[in-house]
Motif scaffolding. Structure first.
Motif, PDB file in Angstrom:
ATOM      1  N   LEU A  41       2.754 -15.093   4.096  1.00 44.67           N
ATOM      2  CA  LEU A  41       3.021 -14.357   5.333  1.00 44.67           C
ATOM      3  C   LEU A  41       2.986 -15.292   6.546  1.00 44.67           C
ATOM      4  O   LEU A  41       3.846 -15.220   7.428  1.00 44.67           O
ATOM      5  CB  LEU A  41       1.978 -13.242   5.508  1.00 44.67           C
ATOM      6  N   VAL A  83       1.651 -13.079  12.274  1.00 43.88           N
ATOM      7  CA  VAL A  83       1.990 -12.050  11.282  1.00 43.88           C
ATOM      8  C   VAL A  83       1.907 -10.675  11.947  1.00 43.88           C
ATOM      9  O   VAL A  83       0.907 -10.369  12.601  1.00 43.88           O
ATOM     10  CB  VAL A  83       1.009 -12.131  10.091  1.00 43.88           C
ATOM     11  N   PRO A  84       2.947  -9.838  11.814  1.00 43.19           N
ATOM     12  CA  PRO A  84       2.922  -8.502  12.436  1.00 43.19           C
ATOM     13  C   PRO A  84       1.711  -7.708  11.969  1.00 43.19           C
ATOM     14  O   PRO A  84       1.363  -7.722  10.795  1.00 43.19           O
ATOM     15  CB  PRO A  84       4.210  -7.856  11.936  1.00 43.19           C
ATOM     16  N   ASP A  85       1.068  -6.999  12.920  1.00 42.14           N
ATOM     17  CA  ASP A  85      -0.143  -6.272  12.576  1.00 42.14           C
ATOM     18  C   ASP A  85      -0.051  -4.789  12.916  1.00 42.14           C
ATOM     19  O   ASP A  85      -1.055  -4.109  13.061  1.00 42.14           O
ATOM     20  CB  ASP A  85      -1.352  -6.901  13.285  1.00 42.14           C
ATOM     21  N   ASP A  86       1.179  -4.268  13.061  1.00 43.81           N
ATOM     22  CA  ASP A  86       1.357  -2.862  13.379  1.00 43.81           C
ATOM     23  C   ASP A  86       0.809  -1.985  12.257  1.00 43.81           C
ATOM     24  O   ASP A  86       1.145  -2.197  11.087  1.00 43.81           O
ATOM     25  CB  ASP A  86       2.852  -2.583  13.566  1.00 43.81           C
ATOM     26  N   PRO A  87      -0.087  -1.012  12.592  1.00 40.82           N
ATOM     27  CA  PRO A  87      -0.659  -0.149  11.551  1.00 40.82           C
ATOM     28  C   PRO A  87       0.406   0.627  10.766  1.00 40.82           C
ATOM     29  O   PRO A  87       0.135   1.119   9.670  1.00 40.82           O
ATOM     30  CB  PRO A  87      -1.548   0.815  12.336  1.00 40.82           C
ATOM     31  N   GLU A  88       1.610   0.755  11.306  1.00 38.60           N
ATOM     32  CA  GLU A  88       2.662   1.469  10.568  1.00 38.60           C
ATOM     33  C   GLU A  88       3.196   0.668   9.394  1.00 38.60           C
ATOM     34  O   GLU A  88       3.816   1.214   8.495  1.00 38.60           O
ATOM     35  CB  GLU A  88       3.824   1.782  11.516  1.00 38.60           C
ATOM     36  N   LEU A  89       2.974  -0.634   9.441  1.00 37.67           N
ATOM     37  CA  LEU A  89       3.509  -1.476   8.362  1.00 37.67           C
ATOM     38  C   LEU A  89       2.556  -1.462   7.171  1.00 37.67           C
ATOM     39  O   LEU A  89       1.361  -1.680   7.335  1.00 37.67           O
ATOM     40  CB  LEU A  89       3.678  -2.916   8.848  1.00 37.67           C
ATOM     41  N   GLY A 102      -1.387 -14.575   1.675  1.00 33.00           N
ATOM     42  CA  GLY A 102      -1.716 -14.889   3.062  1.00 33.00           C
ATOM     43  C   GLY A 102      -0.907 -16.074   3.584  1.00 33.00           C
ATOM     44  O   GLY A 102      -0.274 -16.016   4.643  1.00 33.00           O
ATOM     45  N   LEU A 117       0.501  -2.869   4.140  1.00 30.64           N
ATOM     46  CA  LEU A 117      -0.006  -4.202   3.812  1.00 30.64           C
ATOM     47  C   LEU A 117       0.421  -4.591   2.397  1.00 30.64           C
ATOM     48  O   LEU A 117       0.513  -3.756   1.497  1.00 30.64           O
ATOM     49  CB  LEU A 117      -1.535  -4.214   3.891  1.00 30.64           C
ATOM     50  N   LEU A 118       0.646  -5.882   2.211  1.00 26.72           N
ATOM     51  CA  LEU A 118       1.037  -6.373   0.883  1.00 26.72           C
ATOM     52  C   LEU A 118      -0.188  -6.528  -0.018  1.00 26.72           C
ATOM     53  O   LEU A 118      -1.244  -6.977   0.429  1.00 26.72           O
ATOM     54  CB  LEU A 118       1.733  -7.730   1.004  1.00 26.72           C
ATOM     55  N   LEU A 119      -0.015  -6.171  -1.286  1.00 31.55           N
ATOM     56  CA  LEU A 119      -1.053  -6.455  -2.279  1.00 31.55           C
ATOM     57  C   LEU A 119      -1.052  -7.957  -2.582  1.00 31.55           C
ATOM     58  O   LEU A 119      -0.022  -8.624  -2.438  1.00 31.55           O
ATOM     59  CB  LEU A 119      -0.773  -5.691  -3.580  1.00 31.55           C
ATOM     60  N   SER A 129       0.820  -1.208   0.000  1.00 31.75           N
ATOM     61  CA  SER A 129       0.000   0.000   0.000  1.00 31.75           C
ATOM     62  C   SER A 129       0.861   1.269   0.000  1.00 31.75           C
ATOM     63  O   SER A 129       0.483   2.274  -0.602  1.00 31.75           O
ATOM     64  CB  SER A 129      -0.936  -0.003   1.204  1.00 31.75           C
ATOM     65  N   VAL A 171       1.805   2.209  -3.428  1.00 34.70           N
ATOM     66  CA  VAL A 171       0.695   2.836  -4.157  1.00 34.70           C
ATOM     67  C   VAL A 171       0.638   4.321  -3.835  1.00 34.70           C
ATOM     68  O   VAL A 171       0.506   5.164  -4.735  1.00 34.70           O
ATOM     69  CB  VAL A 171      -0.643   2.145  -3.809  1.00 34.70           C
ATOM     70  N   HIS A 172       0.770   4.667  -2.541  1.00 31.45           N
ATOM     71  CA  HIS A 172       0.707   6.079  -2.152  1.00 31.45           C
ATOM     72  C   HIS A 172       1.847   6.883  -2.785  1.00 31.45           C
ATOM     73  O   HIS A 172       1.632   7.964  -3.331  1.00 31.45           O
ATOM     74  CB  HIS A 172       0.786   6.209  -0.624  1.00 31.45           C
TER      75      HIS A 172
END
Lengths: 192, 595
Positions: free
Chosen positions: A119, A133-139, A116, A141-143, A78, A81-82
């Motif tokens: 990961l 699987v790490p879930d930190d919002p700073e990471l 999925g 996400l993979l497409l 993501s 993409v940004h």
């Protein structure tokens, strides 16, 4: 090819203005940026003609209005993409630089696997063997699939190669900066 | 397993354990076992002393060879645009619902699998499907329901109503080929009277040109082959009629087969070949048994075999080899590769087949129709033959007319006939476009209907697909682009990648996500494919898109979106799988649709 060129005709004030160039590396290896440094001493000529905006070279993190944008690497997450959208929104001419940006390249080799499962396989608890699987919002996400940049935004030019050589980039950029349609001779494409 | 090994052993013996017969061996093995299992592949590789990768390469190349189990009933719907216009998509979906099976899948009980296949050569009597190598035409919802019931009951195909499998000829207009009576052996006797050189001379005077599409002079092909130094030569009949919308060879093979055989025998006599091979497309499997019977009758009459017509030393016989669902095998060098038991990839030329073809020996590859014309030339003489048609395109041509017409079927015209004349004869009204010579041919708009069918103007292999004003020419071009993406042999990059990219761009435009950028890309890709592909498939694959872009642009433009660019896929949905495994639902875990 109906991609735009820059108006650098001699009778406009445009000739004297320094062009602004942004560069970014998405999911790549920075090899294409290394090639940019590989133009060696010619970089002093280049900075007389252009000013670098957002780029790993300047360490500026956000992009302002630019004339040329160079994108290395494929779109795998993501954040890619940004960054890519920001460059597209700010650059008159956007160039896909190198095999990953043009075709997806090595990062796209994961495309036949389920992201999925991948990961979960990579992040397993050492003792329990369970996925964590790490879930930190700073990471970012993979497409589900890695994409070449032209599947996400419109691209004006493509420079193939893994990486394209310093000479290739020099020829391409000087053509573009000079207001000419960029042309690469066969010897700049040959790798064997 | 022992029983299967025995069966395979018998198949191998029947084919003399010859690795060059691999395609035929695999077809036979599959008709026993249903599919080529890893055990069968390993057994055959062992017995034929070849790496198993070669078996896999062949199985994966041909659409009618399967490396995974398929249903006991394998249903394949013909997916040409003409079948679609006749409602094939709705019929397929109806059958899928009734049999509870997805497209390309096998039903849970292993009873049935349903999929699509490229044009099966039934454009005049579609929509059509194939079931276990048999063809069923004129499909209706009722017929589909009946078929579903028969499959549920497990009835063997032999017990199905025979009228299901009746294929009509539908000859609508006859000239010198279709409309003249035929006396078996007369043309061959005439050839023997002329002597080999005399045959070649007469053929040159006739200026007969190949009917497969390229229009090479037949006499020159035969002479080049006859001149090549070699101990043996071959006459090959190209009956791999795969061009979408073409079916005239089907009619010739069904009702004019003796002329084809006799044309081959004349060729054998003229160039000194003792062996003839008919390469019959897999879709026409139902024609094989009747053809074998007619060959046997020809042998009985002394028109094939040893000392043909009592001429000492003139030995000539014909065998039939089957294709297995690969359009590219209509290209003559790909056809030869297939005959030699390999994936059908076009060879690099030169050398041309006339000097090094089948089994590396000089070979003539002629279209079915061309061989029939040879008989005609012998019958009336080269000079008389040249009087019909136009200067550079002598004689008559069979046209396969299908689509929005009152009377679809085969029409024979002297070369030089205007498009409009054909349209008038077949009862076509309100015509928007005619697709000539198949998916890679020309798309003609009404202002071009005064043009003539001839090598000088509009060349054709025989397909003539008519579209009225209610049709969407964008969908026609999209269907053709997918056809080529499926049928590309994958050997050269411009075709393999170019067809796939073009097809996905057409899908993107169809989904309403295309912009001017996509139209430019289509044009650019088309130019790359046309100028740098290895064979005619890739060189012509972009034709329909290029023609319709130029002549039917509104069909494209009304689909374009207002913006500059949009991805063809949903970016936020592309993150869904990663969201699942991380259990994230924060704002950063989502992407806006548009930048």
């Amino acid at each position: 090819m109906q991609a735009p060129t820059l108006d650098r005709s001699p009778d406009t004030a445009e000739t004297t203005r320094k062009l602004r160039v942004a560069t970014a590396s998405l999911s790549g290896c920075f090899g294409c940026h290394m090639s940019l440094l590989d133009i060696d001493a010619r970089i002093t000529e280049l900075v007389k003609l252009v000013e670098f905006d957002r780029s790993p070279i300047t360490d500026i993190k956000t992009c302002g209005p630019c004339d040329i944008g160079l994108v290395e690497g494929a779109v795998a997450n993501s954040e890619n993409v940004h960054v890519l959208r920001e460059l597209r929104a700010n650059c008159q001419i956007l160039i896909a630089l190198g095999a990953c940006a043009v075709n997806g390249g090595l990062p796209a080799q994961r495309n036949h696997l389920d992201v999925g499962e991948m990961l979960e396989d990579v992040y397993r608890d050492i003792d329990e063997g369970l996925p964590c699987v790490p879930d930190d919002p700073e990471l970012p996400l993979l497409l589900d699939r890695v994409r070449p940049v032209n599947e996400v935004v419109r691209v004006d030019y493509f420079i193939p190669g893994c990486p394209p050589s310093g000479d290739t980039l020099w020829k391409y950029l000087t053509d573009l900066i000079g207001g000419r349609m960029p042309r690469l001779d066969y010897d700049l494409f040959r790798y064997d | 397993m022992q029983g299967l090994d025995d069966t395979l052993g018998q198949i191998l013996t029947a084919h003399r354990k010859d690795p060059r017969r691999l395609v035929q061996i695999l077809r036979a093995a599959q008709s026993e076992a249903g599919w080529i299992s890893p055990e069968i592949a390993a057994f055959l590789a062992d017995e034929l002393c070849m790496p198993i990768s070669r078996i896999h390469a062949v199985v994966q190349f041909y659409a009618f060879l399967y490396d995974r189990p398929v249903g006991r009933y394998r249903v394949l719907f013909s997916d040409n645009i003409i079948d679609r216009m006749l409602g094939s998509v709705a019929l397929r979906q109806h059958m899928q619902r009734r049999m509870k099976v997805g497209r390309g899948a096998v039903s849970a009980d292993g009873l049935v699998s349903i999929d699509t296949t490229s044009c099966t050569g039934m454009g005049d009597q579609g929509p059509a499907l194939m079931i276990n190598n048999r063809q069923i035409v004129r499909l209706t919802t009722r017929r589909i329901d009946e078929i579903c019931d028969l499959m549920r009951d497990g009835a063997p195909l032999e017990d199905w109503p025979s009228h299901y499998f009746t294929i009509s000829d539908r000859i609508r207009r006859a000239e010198s080929l279709l409309g003249t009576s035929y006396v078996p052996g007369k043309a061959l006797a005439q050839a023997i009277e002329l002597g080999p050189q005399g045959v070649l001379d007469d053929l040159r005077r006739s200026n007969l040109r190949g009917r497969g599409g390229a229009g090479f002079t037949t006499a020159m092909k035969w002479e080049l082959c006859a001149e090549a130094e070699a101990e043996t030569r071959y006459i090959i009949c190209n009956a791999d009629e795969g061009e979408p919308g073409t079916f005239k060879d089907r009619v010739l093979l069904n009702s004019f087969a003796e002329r084809i055989f006799e044309g081959m025998a004349i060729g054998g006599y003229a160039i000194g070949a003792r062996h003839g091979v008919i390469y019959l497309r897999g879709e026409y499997d139902y024609l094989r048994a009747p053809l074998e019977m007619k060959l046997a009758a020809m042998r009985q009459r002394g028109l094939l075999g040893t000392n043909v017509l009592g001429v000492p030393g003139f030995d000539f016989d014909i065998e039939i080899q089957m294709g297995a669902g690969a359009y590219i095998c209509g290209e003559e060098t790909a056809l030869i590769e297939s005959l030699e038991g390999k994936p059908g990839r076009p060879r690099i030329r030169p050398p041309f087949p006339v000097t090094r073809g089948y089994n590396d020996m000089p070979s003539v590859v002629n279209n079915v129709e061309t061989l029939c014309k040879v008989v005609e030339v012998m019958r009336i003489g080269g000079r008389a033959y040249a009087l019909l048609g136009t200067k550079q395109s002598t004689g008559s041509k069979l046209i396969s007319v299908s689509g929005d017409v009152a009377r679809p079927g085969v029409y024979e015209y002297p070369f030089g006939v205007r498009i409009q004349t054909v349209l008038d004869d077949c009862g076509a009204t309100d015509v928007a476009a005619v697709q000539i010579s198949g998916a890679g041919g020309m798309t003609l708009a009404p202002h071009e209907f005064g043009r003539r069918i001839a090598f000088e103007d509009v060349p054709t292999s025989g397909a003539f697909m008519v579209f009225n004003r209610s049709r969407d020419m964008f969908e026609v071009a999209r269907n053709f682009m997918h056809f080529f993406a499926h049928e590309s042999c994958g050997f050269c990059t411009p075709c393999r990648v170019g067809c796939a990219l073009s097809a996905s761009i057409m899908d993107k435009i169809a989904a309403g996500l295309g912009a001017q950028y996509e139209l430019n890309e289509l044009t650019r890709l088309g130019a790359v494919m046309r100028t740098s592909s290895h064979c005619g498939l890739g060189q012509t694959a972009g034709n329909a898109v290029a023609d319709t872009l130029q002549k039917f642009r509104p069909d494209y433009e009304r689909r374009l979106m207002a913006g500059d660019f949009a991805p063809a896929f949903d970016l936020d949905a592309a993150l869904e799988r990663a969201r699942q495994v991380t259990s994230r639902e924060d704002a950063q875990a989502h992407l806006e649709g548009v930048a």
